[in-house]
Scaffold this motif. Sequence first.
Motif, PDB file in Angstrom:
ATOM      1  N   THR A 133       0.831  -1.209   0.000  1.00  0.00           N
ATOM      2  CA  THR A 133       0.000   0.000   0.000  1.00  0.00           C
ATOM      3  C   THR A 133       0.867   1.260   0.000  1.00  0.00           C
ATOM      4  N   VAL A 134       1.920   1.254   0.803  1.00  0.00           N
ATOM      5  CA  VAL A 134       2.850   2.389   0.847  1.00  0.00           C
ATOM      6  C   VAL A 134       3.421   2.657  -0.542  1.00  0.00           C
ATOM      7  N   TYR A 135       3.852   1.593  -1.209  1.00  0.00           N
ATOM      8  CA  TYR A 135       4.469   1.763  -2.524  1.00  0.00           C
ATOM      9  C   TYR A 135       3.453   2.206  -3.569  1.00  0.00           C
ATOM     10  N   ARG A 136       2.252   1.636  -3.543  1.00  0.00           N
ATOM     11  CA  ARG A 136       1.217   2.071  -4.498  1.00  0.00           C
ATOM     12  C   ARG A 136       0.854   3.531  -4.264  1.00  0.00           C
ATOM     13  N   PHE A 137       0.728   3.903  -3.004  1.00  0.00           N
ATOM     14  CA  PHE A 137       0.382   5.286  -2.667  1.00  0.00           C
ATOM     15  C   PHE A 137       1.421   6.254  -3.235  1.00  0.00           C
ATOM     16  N   CYS A 138       2.690   5.967  -3.005  1.00  0.00           N
ATOM     17  CA  CYS A 138       3.757   6.874  -3.449  1.00  0.00           C
ATOM     18  C   CYS A 138       3.883   6.897  -4.968  1.00  0.00           C
ATOM     19  N   GLU A 139       3.689   5.769  -5.599  1.00  0.00           N
ATOM     20  CA  GLU A 139       3.743   5.734  -7.065  1.00  0.00           C
ATOM     21  C   GLU A 139       2.593   6.529  -7.667  1.00  0.00           C
ATOM     22  N   GLU A 140       1.401   6.405  -7.089  1.00  0.00           N
ATOM     23  CA  GLU A 140       0.260   7.194  -7.570  1.00  0.00           C
ATOM     24  C   GLU A 140       0.479   8.682  -7.299  1.00  0.00           C
ATOM     25  N   ASN A 142       3.352  10.242  -7.095  1.00  0.00           N
ATOM     26  CA  ASN A 142       4.369  10.720  -8.044  1.00  0.00           C
ATOM     27  C   ASN A 142       3.770  10.920  -9.435  1.00  0.00           C
ATOM     28  N   SER A 143       2.904   9.994  -9.852  1.00  0.00           N
ATOM     29  CA  SER A 143       2.252  10.105 -11.160  1.00  0.00           C
ATOM     30  C   SER A 143       1.347  11.327 -11.214  1.00  0.00           C
ATOM     31  N   PHE A 144       0.574  11.530 -10.155  1.00  0.00           N
ATOM     32  CA  PHE A 144      -0.330  12.682 -10.103  1.00  0.00           C
ATOM     33  C   PHE A 144       0.451  13.995 -10.119  1.00  0.00           C
ATOM     34  N   ALA A 145       1.567  14.047  -9.359  1.00  0.00           N
ATOM     35  CA  ALA A 145       2.394  15.253  -9.311  1.00  0.00           C
ATOM     36  C   ALA A 145       2.990  15.556 -10.687  1.00  0.00           C
ATOM     37  N   THR A 173      -5.529   4.528  -4.336  1.00  0.00           N
ATOM     38  CA  THR A 173      -4.812   4.524  -3.053  1.00  0.00           C
ATOM     39  C   THR A 173      -4.569   5.944  -2.562  1.00  0.00           C
ATOM     40  N   LEU A 174      -4.231   6.838  -3.480  1.00  0.00           N
ATOM     41  CA  LEU A 174      -4.016   8.243  -3.129  1.00  0.00           C
ATOM     42  C   LEU A 174      -5.311   8.865  -2.628  1.00  0.00           C
ATOM     43  N   ALA A 175      -6.412   8.547  -3.290  1.00  0.00           N
ATOM     44  CA  ALA A 175      -7.709   9.094  -2.886  1.00  0.00           C
ATOM     45  C   ALA A 175      -8.124   8.581  -1.507  1.00  0.00           C
ATOM     46  N   ARG A 176      -7.828   7.314  -1.237  1.00  0.00           N
ATOM     47  CA  ARG A 176      -8.267   6.718   0.023  1.00  0.00           C
ATOM     48  C   ARG A 176      -7.456   7.208   1.216  1.00  0.00           C
ATOM     49  N   TYR A 177      -6.134   7.336   1.038  1.00  0.00           N
ATOM     50  CA  TYR A 177      -5.274   7.620   2.181  1.00  0.00           C
ATOM     51  C   TYR A 177      -4.633   9.014   2.167  1.00  0.00           C
ATOM     52  N   GLY A 178      -4.921   9.811   1.161  1.00  0.00           N
ATOM     53  CA  GLY A 178      -4.277  11.108   1.019  1.00  0.00           C
ATOM     54  C   GLY A 178      -4.474  12.047   2.194  1.00  0.00           C
ATOM     55  N   LEU A 179      -5.609  11.941   2.870  1.00  0.00           N
ATOM     56  CA  LEU A 179      -5.898  12.826   3.998  1.00  0.00           C
ATOM     57  C   LEU A 179      -6.066  12.047   5.307  1.00  0.00           C
ATOM     58  N   SER A 180      -5.427  10.886   5.378  1.00  0.00           N
ATOM     59  CA  SER A 180      -5.546  10.042   6.578  1.00  0.00           C
ATOM     60  C   SER A 180      -4.473  10.382   7.604  1.00  0.00           C
ATOM     61  N   ALA A 181      -4.818  10.205   8.862  1.00  0.00           N
ATOM     62  CA  ALA A 181      -3.841  10.347   9.940  1.00  0.00           C
ATOM     63  C   ALA A 181      -3.090   9.028  10.101  1.00  0.00           C
ATOM     64  N   THR A 182      -1.847   9.107  10.512  1.00  0.00           N
ATOM     65  CA  THR A 182      -1.018   7.919  10.661  1.00  0.00           C
ATOM     66  C   THR A 182      -1.640   6.890  11.595  1.00  0.00           C
ATOM     67  N   GLN A 183      -2.169   7.321  12.732  1.00  0.00           N
ATOM     68  CA  GLN A 183      -2.727   6.381  13.687  1.00  0.00           C
ATOM     69  C   GLN A 183      -3.904   5.620  13.102  1.00  0.00           C
ATOM     70  N   ASP A 184      -4.731   6.299  12.308  1.00  0.00           N
ATOM     71  CA  ASP A 184      -5.881   5.638  11.682  1.00  0.00           C
ATOM     72  C   ASP A 184      -5.430   4.529  10.742  1.00  0.00           C
ATOM     73  N   VAL A 185      -4.374   4.788   9.989  1.00  0.00           N
ATOM     74  CA  VAL A 185      -3.875   3.777   9.055  1.00  0.00           C
ATOM     75  C   VAL A 185      -3.223   2.628   9.826  1.00  0.00           C
ATOM     76  N   MET A 186      -2.472   2.951  10.883  1.00  0.00           N
ATOM     77  CA  MET A 186      -1.874   1.900  11.703  1.00  0.00           C
ATOM     78  C   MET A 186      -2.953   0.983  12.285  1.00  0.00           C
TER      79      MET A 186
END
Length: 510
Positions: A133-140, A142-145, A173-186
């Motif tokens: 998930t971390v890798y998909r998030f960052c790849e998405e 980077n693509s969006f940027a 993945t970016l849409a789902r976690y882009g505005l998430s807090a770290t604790q919520d994801v943990m």
Amino acid sequence: MKQYDVIVIGAGNGGLAAAATFAEHGKKVAVFEKHNIPGGCGTSFRRGRFEFEVALHQLSSMGTPEKPGELRQQFKRYGIEDKIDWIEIKELFRVNFPDGTGVSLPVGKEACVKHLSEVFPHEKDNIVRYFDTVYRFCEEANSFAAKSAQSTGEPSALKKAIMKAGFPKIYPTLARYGLSATQDVMDEFFTDKKLQLALSAYWCFMGMPPSRFPWSILAKCLYIYTEDKPFYLRGTSQIMNQAIAESVRERGGDLFFNTGIAKILMEGDTAVGVEDEFGERYYAKRIVSNISPIDTYVQLIGTDKMPEAANEYLKPYTVGISALTCFIGLDCTPEEIGFTTSFTLNYDSLDANEDFKNAYKLLPSHDPIVATCYTVDDPTVSPPGTSVITAGTLKYSTEWEKLTPEQYYQKKYEAANVIIDRLEKQYPGFRDHIEEIEIATPLTHMRYLHHPGGAIYGYEQDLKSSVFFYPSESKVKHLEFASGWVNVCGFGPNYMFADKLAKRMLKEMD
């Protein structure tokens, strides 16, 4: 009249990088710095036979000479990559738990997943899923940027509507976690509290507890450090910033040390130059401020000339946290006291969010302790048979500002003793090996950085004021900002942000 293309106020990381990029492209640049050396937080100092690093923990985005990261390529353009002895850090970090156990994270995705799965076998599937998930998030991301950077002009209403509807499908993945807090994801991925602490350790790099720390920043930190590997350098970060300053000078730039700026000169709504503390005036086509927007607008422009739009723009932002730090020289090797990893995070409980509340208190009785010892990765960073350790906690300045001078010195050393006592429990014999110690409080950071509240990360970098919401817009024509106050804080991010800022300004100037 002294005329420049660009004037940079402050020779911190961002100011130096911006100046180097302008000089690289043939612009006449002047950099003004209050201190007698360049670097801001990226400096060092000596006590006895030890040289202490002020701020750098891990340098990101370097990569290797064979597979250079973005920052290494930037330094190569400046002509400084080969002038610095880089130290590759062997492990990402170690987290020490309150029961005496701990876990170290190796460099590399596969190595991390394998090791964590061995330590926490009951969470193996979740660990694999999390890293994916971390890798998909960052790849998405980077693509969006990259696609956003290619866009020109203001998007039409139709394009905005299509993008809004299609964004979750293109970047799920970016849409789902882009505005998430770290604790919520943990909490979503893991039930083991120790594993949560092990994977959220980089929250301390931004000064926000997991409950308020944007997971998007954590994900990017983990992605960059596992992919490009973290680095340090022989001679401390002072060597790096001195090299950038020399690059500016070699390409025709002027650097003025021991020279603070008293005011920004305005013509109507446009910044046209600066006046230094000695009354000398300098003019330029563009001004770049590497100090806080607060001081830039209020102190240098003045409340009478400060645009109301700037006041309104900055209202939602809160000055961030500072630190209480012990700089310690030991007369023994790291192995003699059990220090095996260059960067450690030591917890007093398994609840980082609860422990973080101690940052508002004076003494560091229960705060997580951040400790670095680069002698682990390179014994030559301190004299033979010795160690250099930096250990401290994040602290807000409020309680320290209330103290009288007499109380201040008493509490300063009392606080240091608390930190040393806690380290003694983790590393028996620690206290007996101390040869040199210097202590920095939030007031120390206020003195040397001239930052409101002694803030080391600029504004608080929580979900409401970071990632998509940094206060990077200038409300004064021909004035821009380049520092951790307007961008994700950290050495690598600041260098790269300032480089991009300067490139954008160059296009506008040509």
